[in-house]
Design a protein around this motif. Structure first.
Motif, PDB file in Angstrom:
ATOM      1  N   ALA A 119       0.841  -1.194   0.000  1.00  0.00           N
ATOM      2  CA  ALA A 119       0.000   0.000   0.000  1.00  0.00           C
ATOM      3  C   ALA A 119       0.876   1.244   0.000  1.00  0.00           C
ATOM      4  O   ALA A 119       1.829   1.344   0.785  1.00  0.00           O
ATOM      5  CB  ALA A 119      -0.918   0.013   1.211  1.00  0.00           C
ATOM      6  N   LYS A 120       0.565   2.200  -0.887  1.00  0.00           N
ATOM      7  CA  LYS A 120       1.321   3.450  -0.967  1.00  0.00           C
ATOM      8  C   LYS A 120       0.370   4.632  -1.086  1.00  0.00           C
ATOM      9  O   LYS A 120      -0.786   4.478  -1.485  1.00  0.00           O
ATOM     10  CB  LYS A 120       2.277   3.425  -2.170  1.00  0.00           C
ATOM     11  N   ALA A 121       0.885   5.803  -0.742  1.00  0.00           N
ATOM     12  CA  ALA A 121       0.088   7.031  -0.819  1.00  0.00           C
ATOM     13  C   ALA A 121      -0.025   7.499  -2.266  1.00  0.00           C
ATOM     14  O   ALA A 121       0.874   7.285  -3.085  1.00  0.00           O
ATOM     15  CB  ALA A 121       0.709   8.120   0.041  1.00  0.00           C
ATOM     16  N   TYR A 122      -1.135   8.152  -2.554  1.00  0.00           N
ATOM     17  CA  TYR A 122      -1.435   8.651  -3.898  1.00  0.00           C
ATOM     18  C   TYR A 122      -1.823  10.117  -3.805  1.00  0.00           C
ATOM     19  O   TYR A 122      -2.658  10.509  -2.992  1.00  0.00           O
ATOM     20  CB  TYR A 122      -2.580   7.825  -4.489  1.00  0.00           C
ATOM     21  N   ASN A 123      -1.206  10.978  -4.626  1.00  0.00           N
ATOM     22  CA  ASN A 123      -1.564  12.396  -4.728  1.00  0.00           C
ATOM     23  C   ASN A 123      -1.628  13.065  -3.355  1.00  0.00           C
ATOM     24  O   ASN A 123      -2.668  13.551  -2.927  1.00  0.00           O
ATOM     25  CB  ASN A 123      -2.896  12.558  -5.463  1.00  0.00           C
ATOM     26  N   MET A 124      -0.509  13.112  -2.667  1.00  0.00           N
ATOM     27  CA  MET A 124      -0.446  13.720  -1.333  1.00  0.00           C
ATOM     28  C   MET A 124      -0.496  15.245  -1.430  1.00  0.00           C
ATOM     29  O   MET A 124       0.267  15.853  -2.187  1.00  0.00           O
ATOM     30  CB  MET A 124       0.830  13.285  -0.628  1.00  0.00           C
ATOM     31  N   THR A 125      -1.380  15.857  -0.654  1.00  0.00           N
ATOM     32  CA  THR A 125      -1.553  17.313  -0.629  1.00  0.00           C
ATOM     33  C   THR A 125      -1.670  17.788   0.814  1.00  0.00           C
ATOM     34  O   THR A 125      -1.659  16.987   1.755  1.00  0.00           O
ATOM     35  CB  THR A 125      -2.829  17.737  -1.384  1.00  0.00           C
ATOM     36  N   LEU A 126      -1.825  19.074   0.983  1.00  0.00           N
ATOM     37  CA  LEU A 126      -2.222  19.624   2.271  1.00  0.00           C
ATOM     38  C   LEU A 126      -3.687  19.282   2.517  1.00  0.00           C
ATOM     39  O   LEU A 126      -4.432  19.000   1.571  1.00  0.00           O
ATOM     40  CB  LEU A 126      -2.036  21.141   2.286  1.00  0.00           C
ATOM     41  N   PRO A 127      -4.154  19.291   3.761  1.00  0.00           N
ATOM     42  CA  PRO A 127      -5.579  19.060   4.020  1.00  0.00           C
ATOM     43  C   PRO A 127      -6.436  20.043   3.229  1.00  0.00           C
ATOM     44  O   PRO A 127      -6.157  21.246   3.193  1.00  0.00           O
ATOM     45  CB  PRO A 127      -5.700  19.309   5.532  1.00  0.00           C
ATOM     46  N   GLY A 128      -7.445  19.522   2.554  1.00  0.00           N
ATOM     47  CA  GLY A 128      -8.279  20.358   1.709  1.00  0.00           C
ATOM     48  C   GLY A 128      -7.893  20.315   0.253  1.00  0.00           C
ATOM     49  O   GLY A 128      -8.602  20.840  -0.598  1.00  0.00           O
ATOM     50  N   GLY A 129      -6.741  19.705  -0.058  1.00  0.00           N
ATOM     51  CA  GLY A 129      -6.337  19.521  -1.450  1.00  0.00           C
ATOM     52  C   GLY A 129      -5.352  20.524  -2.003  1.00  0.00           C
ATOM     53  O   GLY A 129      -4.997  20.442  -3.180  1.00  0.00           O
TER      54      GLY A 129
END
Length: 352
Positions: free
Chosen positions: A229-239
């Protein structure tokens, strides 16, 4: 080649080397070395010759592009306008809303050209403002992800957590999921409480991501062919994208323009400093930040047994300079101001 092997070895072994942002290093001693070389610094530009109109729009076909390395080459359709009919293109020159702008082989594109120096100081032509034919933005990411990735919960489902760290040097980091998110994939396999995030899944707008740690983030999840399992499209909270301006809480100070002189500019390291003209006082909040920034640099230099410049200088990055503006030490410029968590800086910079 030695650099590539060294970075691969560090990526496999991990790195515990403490991070120093380029701005802090530079403020403590001018000039500074702290920002990794951009991919373009490792490649020679196409030799400049002939008459080329930088404002003209040309078309071509992508001959090669490495998403991992962030650069490639375009074969120009209009033969004879560019030496060898081929242009180098870097990811920052792609107009795209994708989190990691890229091109694919045999793709038709439209672009302008610009003259730029390579690491040896030789000028050459490169592609800029790369779009799809007709001028639209390049948007490939979501479609390719939908075709190639197996998502946990769905492509649009978002989760929250804390980024333990992200290392731009190694190209990865780790996220701890927030409590209460005990997840399973479509096969019923549990998702671990800590997942890895790769460089290509860090949404930092059109910037290289910086080192980050202990940061609240939002992301999707996907599972690799090996079941990881890996992270996808990591952003700040809210995008919001993980841009340096967002992370440093940058705030533009009015719309007034000021005049000054470039005291130092490193095109290779992509940052510099401007000395504002003394005849026009800076706003009180900017002056206070500038003084605070200078004092911090003095203190940092003292701990190293060094002496920092006592001039109060405004910091800027390449992204703060208007397109096609060439700078060097001594260039007279006009600019606007901003403040952030680290001090004060200049943006919207243009040469006089």
């Amino acid at each position: 080649r030695r650099r590539v092997f060294r970075r691969l070895r560090e990526a496999m072994e991990g790195s515990s080397e403490p991070f120093e942002p380029a701005r802090e290093v530079a403020e403590a001693a001018l000039p500074a070395e702290g920002t990794p070389d951009a991919p373009s610094a490792q490649l020679e530009a196409t030799p400049a010759s002939g008459q080329v109109d930088p404002s003209a729009r040309l078309t071509g076909t992508v001959a090669f592009y490495s998403k991992l390395k962030g650069y490639g080459f375009i074969d120009v359709s209009e033969k004879g306008k560019i030496p060898d009919d081929r242009l180098f293109v870097q990811w920052q020159s792609i107009q795209s809303s994708d989190r990691w702008p890229f091109l694919v082989k045999d793709m038709e594109v439209e672009f302008s050209v610009k003259k730029e120096k390579d690491r040896t100081g030789k000028e050459g032509w490169r592609a800029k403002a790369v779009t799809v034919p007709g001028g639209g933005p390049v948007q490939l990411q979501e479609k390719l992800d939908a075709e190639q990735k197996s998502f946990i919960g769905g492509q649009s489902i978002r989760y929250t957590g804390k980024l333990k760290f992200y290392s731009p040097r190694c190209g990865y980091g780790y996220i701890t999921l927030d409590p209460g998110q005990e997840l399973k994939d479509a096969q019923g396999n549990p998702v671990p409480s800590e997942v890895r995030v790769e460089r290509t899944e860090v949404n930092s707008g059109t910037e290289q991501p910086q080192r980050m740690q202990d940061l609240a983030v939002e992301f999707g999840l996907w599972r690799t062919e090996r079941g990881e399992a890996k992270a996808y499209n990591m952003t700040l909270p809210g995008g919001s994208a993980l841009t340096q301006a967002a992370l440093e809480n940058r705030q533009t100070v009015g719309s007034q323009t000021y005049r000054g002189e470039v005291k130092m500019w490193s095109w290779k390291q992509a940052f510099g400093f401007i000395k504002p003209e003394a005849s026009v006082p800076l706003p009180p909040n900017v002056q206070a930040k500038l003084t605070q920034q200078n004092e911090a640099a003095q203190s940092k230099a003292a701990t190293r047994g060094r002496e920092a410049s006592k001039e109060e200088l405004l910091y800027f990055r390449k992204s703060d300079v208007k397109p096609d503006v060439s700078l060097r030490a001594g260039t007279q410029v006009m600019f606007q101001l901003y403040v952030d968590d680290r001090g004060a800086g200049a943006n919207c910079i243009e040469a006089i």
